[in-house]
Design a protein around this motif. Structure first.
Motif, short mmCIF file in Angstrom:
data_model
loop_
_atom_site.label_atom_id
_atom_site.label_comp_id
_atom_site.label_asym_id
_atom_site.label_seq_id
_atom_site.Cartn_x
_atom_site.Cartn_y
_atom_site.Cartn_z
N ALA A 59 0.72 -1.05 -0.13
CA ALA A 59 0.14 0.10 0.04
C ALA A 59 0.79 1.42 0.08
N PRO A 60 0.20 2.42 -0.29
CA PRO A 60 1.23 3.73 -0.16
C PRO A 60 1.68 3.95 1.02
N ARG A 85 -5.59 0.92 5.18
CA ARG A 85 -5.28 1.63 3.60
C ARG A 85 -4.09 1.72 3.36
N TYR A 86 -3.14 2.04 4.45
CA TYR A 86 -1.65 2.39 4.11
C TYR A 86 -0.77 1.71 4.97
N HIS A 87 0.64 1.61 4.16
CA HIS A 87 1.79 1.20 5.02
C HIS A 87 2.42 2.29 5.71
N ARG A 314 -7.54 10.61 5.85
CA ARG A 314 -8.17 9.50 5.01
C ARG A 314 -8.63 10.10 3.77
N GLY A 318 -6.88 10.05 0.38
CA GLY A 318 -7.54 9.23 -0.86
C GLY A 318 -7.72 10.04 -1.94
N LYS A 322 -1.87 8.03 -4.81
CA LYS A 322 -2.41 6.94 -5.82
C LYS A 322 -2.17 5.60 -4.91
N ARG A 323 -3.11 4.69 -5.06
CA ARG A 323 -2.87 3.60 -4.45
C ARG A 323 -2.27 2.52 -5.49
#
Length: 323
Positions: A59-60, A85-87, A314, A318, A322-323
């Motif tokens: 993930a981003p 959603r994210y690293h 978020r 978002g 970019k994912r």
């Protein structure tokens, strides 16, 4: 319904229950399960650097850079709110938190050197692109990274982190500026109360709406425990002195903002007596598309407005990463 039909109905219900249970057990791990935080160390030029990590590695990436006098523990509640959603990577600088505190004759405690350590950590971890969250000391460390590697930075979240002269034009900074001009123990002595429990607690209570209810006392007590380690207060005094190297670099960082226009979210505790709101609004001169939210809280805004900041992040990330 006769007994035979009733029996078949019960079997059908039972079979359905088994099927649902089996499907549930075979279902993929839910996003919530990926928010667990893990704890690691890396060796950077022989110095153990501690960092927290969460979220899927594909993930981003978000790189969270803490302030003074705390550590990555300031992000303890934020990380799980983003890691689905994210690293997320949150390191402790040398001399802070769980990272090594090398002797002062073996390690240069300066913002230039701290930035080099974090830069090497990102390289060791293979972080070629990341969004930054910078607060307090994290801002001059993060902006050194951004100016050196603008192609790596996807977005910046600023929470009470300064890059403009207006942000240092207040009472808090006067004795610090005197120390920059005259590095003597007499001048340092005026700063040492900031390293005692009263000064640490003040950072977590001044300008907050309701610190008694909203701010865990564990936060300042843990920070104080780190400050009370042998030799750590001398490290902090040296970092106070090194902070004087940051204002001369403000024009460089402002030029970076103007040239590269990184997406920026400003979430600022307007009650902060160290970095007041006067330091937030100048960002808009160089980044007219930046999003500014002045929050009714203090210096460590995550303690009182963590949910709101996570929600704003978020939404912002978002739209911009970019994912």
């Amino acid at each position: 319904m006769n007994s035979s039909s009733s029996t078949w109905a019960r079997l059908a219900v039972a079979a359905g229950f088994v099927a649902v249970t089996a499907a549930a057990s075979a279902a993929p791990v839910t996003p919530a399960a990926s928010t667990a935080v893990t704890y690691h160390t890396a060796s950077i030029d022989g110095v153990k650097v501690f960092y927290r990590e969460a979220g899927p590695k594909n993930a981003p990436t978000l790189l969270l850079l803490h302030g003074f006098p705390t550590s990555s523990q300031m992000f303890r509640n934020l990380i799980p709110k983003l890691a689905d959603r994210y690293h997320v990577i949150a390191p402790d600088y040398p001399g802070y938190g769980q990272s090594d505190q090398p002797p002062m004759d073996k390690f240069t405690y300066s913002f230039d050197n701290q930035a080099k350590v974090i830069d090497k950590l990102t390289s060791q971890l293979g972080l070629t692109k990341y969004a930054l969250y910078v607060q307090d000391y994290g801002a001059p460390i993060g902006y050194r990274l951004a100016a050196a590697h603008p192609e790596r930075v996807t977005a910046i979240v600023v929470q009470n982190g300064n890059a403009y002269d207006e942000g240092l034009d207040n009472e808090f900074w006067q004795p610090v500026k005197e120390y920059w001009k005259d590095k003597t123990e007499a001048k340092a002595a005026k700063l040492r109360p900031l390293l005692e429990i009263g000064g640490t607690k003040w950072q977590y209570t001044e300008g907050f709406r309701n610190p008694d209810a909203n701010v865990s006392p564990d936060a300042w007590m843990l920070d104080q425990a780190y400050l009370d380690r042998p030799g750590n207060k001398d490290v902090q005094i040296e970092m106070f002195y090194s902070y004087g190297t940051n204002p001369p670099r403000y024009p460089e960082w402002q030029a970076y903002f103007r040239k590269h226009q990184p997406p920026m979210l400003l979430v600022w505790g307007k009650g902060d007596k160290i970095f007041p709101a006067a330091g937030a609004t100048p960002y808009l001169r160089d980044l007219p598309k930046a999003e500014l939210h002045l929050l009714d809280t203090g210096h460590f805004a995550l303690e009182e407005e963590g949910d709101k900041i996570a929600k704003l992040m978020r939404d912002f990330l978002g739209r911009n990463v970019k994912r």
